[in-house]
Design an enzyme around this catalytic site. Structure first.
Site, PDB file in Angstrom:
ATOM      1  N   SER A  67      64.070 104.255  17.553  1.00 42.82           N
ATOM      2  CA  SER A  67      62.913 104.155  18.433  1.00 42.82           C
ATOM      3  C   SER A  67      61.974 103.031  18.010  1.00 42.82           C
ATOM      4  O   SER A  67      61.878 102.689  16.825  1.00 42.82           O
ATOM      5  CB  SER A  67      62.148 105.478  18.368  1.00 42.82           C
ATOM      6  OG  SER A  67      60.892 105.351  18.981  1.00 42.82           O
ATOM      7  N   TYR A  76      57.526 111.685  13.754  1.00 41.54           N
ATOM      8  CA  TYR A  76      58.635 111.271  14.620  1.00 41.54           C
ATOM      9  C   TYR A  76      59.164 109.890  14.209  1.00 41.54           C
ATOM     10  O   TYR A  76      60.366 109.710  13.986  1.00 41.54           O
ATOM     11  CB  TYR A  76      58.177 111.252  16.083  1.00 41.54           C
ATOM     12  CG  TYR A  76      59.185 110.626  17.009  1.00 41.54           C
ATOM     13  CD1 TYR A  76      60.366 111.287  17.309  1.00 41.54           C
ATOM     14  CD2 TYR A  76      58.977 109.361  17.560  1.00 41.54           C
ATOM     15  CE1 TYR A  76      61.321 110.702  18.140  1.00 41.54           C
ATOM     16  CE2 TYR A  76      59.911 108.773  18.391  1.00 41.54           C
ATOM     17  CZ  TYR A  76      61.083 109.444  18.676  1.00 41.54           C
ATOM     18  OH  TYR A  76      62.025 108.852  19.492  1.00 41.54           O
ATOM     19  N   LYS A 109      62.862 108.881  12.499  1.00 40.84           N
ATOM     20  CA  LYS A 109      63.836 107.938  13.070  1.00 40.84           C
ATOM     21  C   LYS A 109      64.207 106.861  12.040  1.00 40.84           C
ATOM     22  O   LYS A 109      65.357 106.442  11.954  1.00 40.84           O
ATOM     23  CB  LYS A 109      63.270 107.288  14.343  1.00 40.84           C
ATOM     24  CG  LYS A 109      63.225 108.223  15.518  1.00 40.84           C
ATOM     25  CD  LYS A 109      64.640 108.544  16.011  1.00 40.84           C
ATOM     26  CE  LYS A 109      64.650 109.599  17.089  1.00 40.84           C
ATOM     27  NZ  LYS A 109      66.012 109.935  17.545  1.00 40.84           N
TER      28      LYS A 109
END
Ligand SMILES: NC(=O)c1ccc[n+]([C@@H]2O[C@H](COP(=O)([O-])OP(=O)(O)OC[C@H]3O[C@@H](n4cnc5c(N)ncnc54)[C@H](O)[C@@H]3O)[C@@H](O)[C@H]2O)c1
Length: 324
Positions: free
Chosen positions: A117, A141, A145
């Site tokens: 991402s 998050y 990733k």
């Protein structure tokens, strides 16, 4: 011979499964339906309902199907929520990826493409994000990733797996009218839900240092994205050396206000967006170069902004109609 697609019942995964089908490559989907939809998986696609945290289930899947590579798309993707739920985010995105890599190793499957991402970069202060831009994730998050990418890298060093990670920017649009983004946090679904409910869509902040004062982002069409997944799979299978990571970005920014104008044009609904305060942590502008992906992964913006909005709106309207 098939590719295993984790998260294949989700928004992006379902498009990737169809792109593989169109390219003549069979897929097997594993998805726990935590945010996906079984209806997004075509009846002729092998579907296993379950979590990638279940190593025994993964071992069964590898034993029962002749899997040559893994497209690892499953994940918990809500960056904002991840701040409140760090352990859940790490479990799904880090433990999940480690469990998957372990099952691949046991089964002798050595090829993987990972959904990473833009969040790995955080809020970079550069005109154009390249793969070398410093990584500074600002949420559990984004961190999860980046760790996912490191897990692939380290398995590459230790076990010689073939791998690449694709860093998506803002994925929008629909490749088919029956597939659409159902995220309760992304701009397109938020705007469409507001319009369908007769509410006025909202812009968070119009005092950013951008040409029209609203945030600028890098929007890419999900079908273009899916195409490059097939290219990555083919190249890894052919033994070609790929970069460890690629930006799937357009090189071009679009403001939230421009999106709203396009939505009004496409839907024919005349509205003036409400201006709400800025959301904490929203950077003014993030736009990425997709040059490396264009060189290696047939990455190309085949869809205009109007295509992105109109395809997404058609799919969303079709879903609203079929829901009654
Ligand atoms: N949508 C975007 O703009 C965007 C941007 C950057 C990265 N990504 C990444 O791309 C991937 C797909 O995103 P999406 O937009 O399609 O989201 P999505 O929520 O529609 O899809 C994720 C899928 O993974 C499944 N899943 C989640 N945890 C699982 C688990 N433990 N085991 C099995 N299945 C599980 C969900 O049920 C869902 O079908 C995610 O990893 C996300 O982090 C998305």
């Amino acid at each position: 011979m098939a590719w295993l697609v984790t998260g294949g019942a989700g928004y992006i995964g379902s498009h990737v499964v169809r792109a593989f089908g169109a390219a003549g490559i069979d897929t097997v989907v594993i998805d726990d339906l935590s945010s996906g939809h079984e209806s997004f998986v075509a009846p002729q696609t092998a579907f296993v309902r379950g979590t990638i945290l279940d190593g025994a289930l993964l071992a069964d899947v590898f034993a029962q199907h002749s899997i040559t590579g893994v497209m690892h798309i499953a994940g918990f993707k809500y960056a904002g929520v991840s701040v409140q739920r760090p352990l859940h985010t790490y479990e799904q995105n880090v433990t999940g990826t480690a469990t998957l890599l372990g099952a691949m190793e046991q089964a002798g499957v050595d090829t993987i493409v990972f959904s990473s991402s833009a969040a790995v970069y955080g809020t970079p202060d550069v005109q154009l994000v390249t793969e070398d831009t410093p990584k500074n994730p600002q949420s559990p998050y984004g961190e999860s990733k980046l760790i996912g990418e490191w897990l692939l890298r380290d398995q590459g060093v230790a076990k010689g797996i073939k791998h690449t990670s694709l860093r998506y920017f803002n994925v929008v649009g629909s490749g088919d009218d029956d597939l659409y983004d159902t995220s309760p946090h992304n701009l397109f679904p938020l705007v469409f839900d507001a319009l369908l409910a007769g509410r006025t869509p909202r812009i968070n902040g119009d005092d950013y240092p951008t040409p029209d004062g609203t945030c600028v982002r890098d929007y890419v069409h999900v079908a273009d994205l899916a195409h490059s997944h097939v290219a990555a799979a083919r190249r890894l299978e052919a033994g070609d050396r790929l970069e460890p990571a690629y930006n799937l970005g357009s090189g071009d920014g679009v403001s939230v206000r421009e999106i709203m104008t396009t939505v009004a044009e496409v839907t024919g609904i005349d509205f003036t967006p409400e201006i709400a305060p800025r959301r904490p942590g929203d950077p003014a502008r993030i736009v990425a170069s997709g040059e490396l992906a264009a060189r290696d992964l047939e990455w190309e913006m085949r869809h205009s902004l109007a295509d992105m909005v109109s395809s997404a709106w058609r799919a969303r309207e079709a879903a609203a109609t079929s829901a009654g």
